[in-house]
Design a protein around this motif. Sequence first.
Motif, PDB file in Angstrom:
ATOM      1  N   UNK A  26       0.840  -1.187   0.000  1.00 44.60           N
ATOM      2  CA  UNK A  26       0.000   0.000   0.000  1.00 44.60           C
ATOM      3  C   UNK A  26       0.876   1.238   0.000  1.00 44.60           C
ATOM      4  N   UNK A  27       0.228   2.412   0.023  1.00 45.15           N
ATOM      5  CA  UNK A  27       0.988   3.658  -0.092  1.00 45.15           C
ATOM      6  C   UNK A  27       1.199   4.294   1.278  1.00 45.15           C
ATOM      7  N   UNK A  28       2.285   5.059   1.445  1.00 46.80           N
ATOM      8  CA  UNK A  28       2.497   5.766   2.717  1.00 46.80           C
ATOM      9  C   UNK A  28       1.571   6.969   2.819  1.00 46.80           C
ATOM     10  N   UNK A  29       1.357   7.438   4.042  1.00 40.16           N
ATOM     11  CA  UNK A  29       0.500   8.610   4.251  1.00 40.16           C
ATOM     12  C   UNK A  29       1.322   9.881   4.111  1.00 40.16           C
ATOM     13  N   UNK A  30       0.686  10.958   3.672  1.00 33.02           N
ATOM     14  CA  UNK A  30       1.354  12.260   3.622  1.00 33.02           C
ATOM     15  C   UNK A  30       1.251  12.925   4.992  1.00 33.02           C
ATOM     16  N   UNK A  31       1.993  14.015   5.177  1.00 36.35           N
ATOM     17  CA  UNK A  31       1.918  14.777   6.428  1.00 36.35           C
ATOM     18  C   UNK A  31       0.498  15.253   6.688  1.00 36.35           C
ATOM     19  N   UNK A  32      -0.192  15.673   5.611  1.00 38.78           N
ATOM     20  CA  UNK A  32      -1.566  16.177   5.772  1.00 38.78           C
ATOM     21  C   UNK A  32      -2.482  15.065   6.280  1.00 38.78           C
ATOM     22  N   UNK A 265      -8.047   6.562  -0.305  1.00 38.52           N
ATOM     23  CA  UNK A 265      -8.138   7.566  -1.375  1.00 38.52           C
ATOM     24  C   UNK A 265      -7.551   7.031  -2.675  1.00 38.52           C
ATOM     25  N   UNK A 266      -6.397   6.348  -2.572  1.00 40.33           N
ATOM     26  CA  UNK A 266      -5.758   5.831  -3.786  1.00 40.33           C
ATOM     27  C   UNK A 266      -6.657   4.779  -4.447  1.00 40.33           C
ATOM     28  N   UNK A 267      -7.265   3.914  -3.635  1.00 35.42           N
ATOM     29  CA  UNK A 267      -8.137   2.865  -4.191  1.00 35.42           C
ATOM     30  C   UNK A 267      -9.413   3.485  -4.765  1.00 35.42           C
ATOM     31  N   UNK A 268      -9.977   4.460  -4.042  1.00 36.20           N
ATOM     32  CA  UNK A 268     -11.208   5.090  -4.530  1.00 36.20           C
ATOM     33  C   UNK A 268     -10.952   5.830  -5.836  1.00 36.20           C
ATOM     34  N   UNK A 269      -9.738   6.418  -5.956  1.00 35.62           N
ATOM     35  CA  UNK A 269      -9.409   7.105  -7.210  1.00 35.62           C
ATOM     36  C   UNK A 269      -9.422   6.098  -8.366  1.00 35.62           C
ATOM     37  N   UNK A 270      -8.799   4.941  -8.146  1.00 37.83           N
ATOM     38  CA  UNK A 270      -8.761   3.908  -9.195  1.00 37.83           C
ATOM     39  C   UNK A 270     -10.178   3.454  -9.543  1.00 37.83           C
ATOM     40  N   UNK A 295       2.987  17.747  -4.294  1.00 31.26           N
ATOM     41  CA  UNK A 295       4.304  17.185  -3.995  1.00 31.26           C
ATOM     42  C   UNK A 295       4.294  15.667  -4.148  1.00 31.26           C
ATOM     43  N   UNK A 296       3.159  15.054  -3.832  1.00 31.60           N
ATOM     44  CA  UNK A 296       3.083  13.590  -3.892  1.00 31.60           C
ATOM     45  C   UNK A 296       1.777  13.144  -4.517  1.00 31.60           C
ATOM     46  N   UNK A 297       1.874  12.182  -5.423  1.00 33.98           N
ATOM     47  CA  UNK A 297       0.669  11.608  -6.004  1.00 33.98           C
ATOM     48  C   UNK A 297       0.778  10.094  -5.874  1.00 33.98           C
ATOM     49  N   UNK A 298      -0.260   9.481  -5.323  1.00 33.59           N
ATOM     50  CA  UNK A 298      -0.213   8.049  -5.083  1.00 33.59           C
ATOM     51  C   UNK A 298      -1.235   7.302  -5.932  1.00 33.59           C
ATOM     52  N   UNK A 299      -0.942   6.046  -6.181  1.00 32.85           N
ATOM     53  CA  UNK A 299      -1.943   5.210  -6.843  1.00 32.85           C
ATOM     54  C   UNK A 299      -1.948   3.831  -6.201  1.00 32.85           C
ATOM     55  N   UNK A 300      -3.088   3.167  -6.256  1.00 34.53           N
ATOM     56  CA  UNK A 300      -3.189   1.783  -5.783  1.00 34.53           C
ATOM     57  C   UNK A 300      -4.197   1.073  -6.666  1.00 34.53           C
ATOM     58  N   UNK A 301      -3.907  -0.158  -7.001  1.00 38.71           N
ATOM     59  CA  UNK A 301      -4.769  -0.917  -7.905  1.00 38.71           C
ATOM     60  C   UNK A 301      -5.601  -1.930  -7.119  1.00 38.71           C
TER      61      UNK A 301
END
Length: 357
Positions: A26-32, A265-270, A295-301
């Motif tokens: 999975x993807x790491x979390x951003x500071x936000x 968020x990454x999964x919902x985007x996909x 600064x960062x854009x993530x994706x997950x399938x």
Amino acid sequence: MARSGAVPAALLALLLAACSGVDRPGVPATGAEKQEARRLLQAGAIPRNRQLDEAGQHASLARVVRHIRPAAHRVCQRMRGANCGAILTRSPIRSRNREINAHVDGSHRVTMNAGLLSAAGSDEEIAAVLAHEYGHVIADHVDKRMGDAGVGALGGLLAGTLVGAVICDRSDSDCMGDMAHTGGSMGLGIGALAYSRQHELEADYYSALILAEAGVPLEAGERMLMRLARTKEGRDGGYGPLGMAMARTHPANDERIARWIANRRALQYALSTGLRTDAALASEARRRALESGAAETRWANPGTGHSGVISVKKRWRSAEGLACVRYGWKSWQAAGRAGTGGEETACRTAGGPWRVR
Ligand SMILES: [Zn+2]
């Protein structure tokens, strides 16, 4: 005896940390997202728990199992997970335990405590916990946990011997023995602890994949993690839903919730774009990273479970007047297999396509 306890202990911890090269899925979390998680923990509203009686708990668990079990089995098979057969043959059971907890045993059977079933606010929250436990089954964590503790002990034994060789008098065999022994037992503890934290994050990610497969809203996972964080066990350090009440084996609550939000968020985007392949998702994430200014854009399938992140390092205008971006990319496979990464620069003329230099 060893001359100093503090130095070797710190050194051992470092050596052992270096040994555990498991990638987080999975993807790491951003500071936000980490801030958002802390805010949710302090002030986020969660629905009241349902206080289901025994019959209500049985009915709710049966509904959830009917819905989640086939989805977990499909995810397991698609991602070539472990123990897929057990998901179909071992029916989850309810125990009368009042603790807000659930666990998987050595036969890969999930037990959901009455305390947990009663404390949940909805079937969806129970589904998030059941999917998390299936995550442990799919990633074979029960078997790995014992192996990891052993690997940690071996690493610790080796590190202790090395430290002993540096700090002990050569003639002092007691000192050497103490160091090896200390290293071994520390390694046993650290090995089991470090890996089980990793396992919780991995099981959370599988939970999100299974919920997505079953069509359950992924926000249910956040709600359940918040609810768990507010229990006595959760306040003590974020135990979460696995029944390992012996140590702080779980990541901190805010870290867990932040990662859940990031992956959701990454999964919902996909799911919302309908992009199915890793290549399409990664290339779309790259396009967004280059154009959005983020600064960062993530994706997950949701299909493969693979994920990635594009992080922009620098933006500038070249001497020829091109807009240029230097960015790093990293991708992870599911089930803790090694990921890949690299760095690239892409430039373009106004309105033209991006070209990698
Ligand atoms: Zn767990």
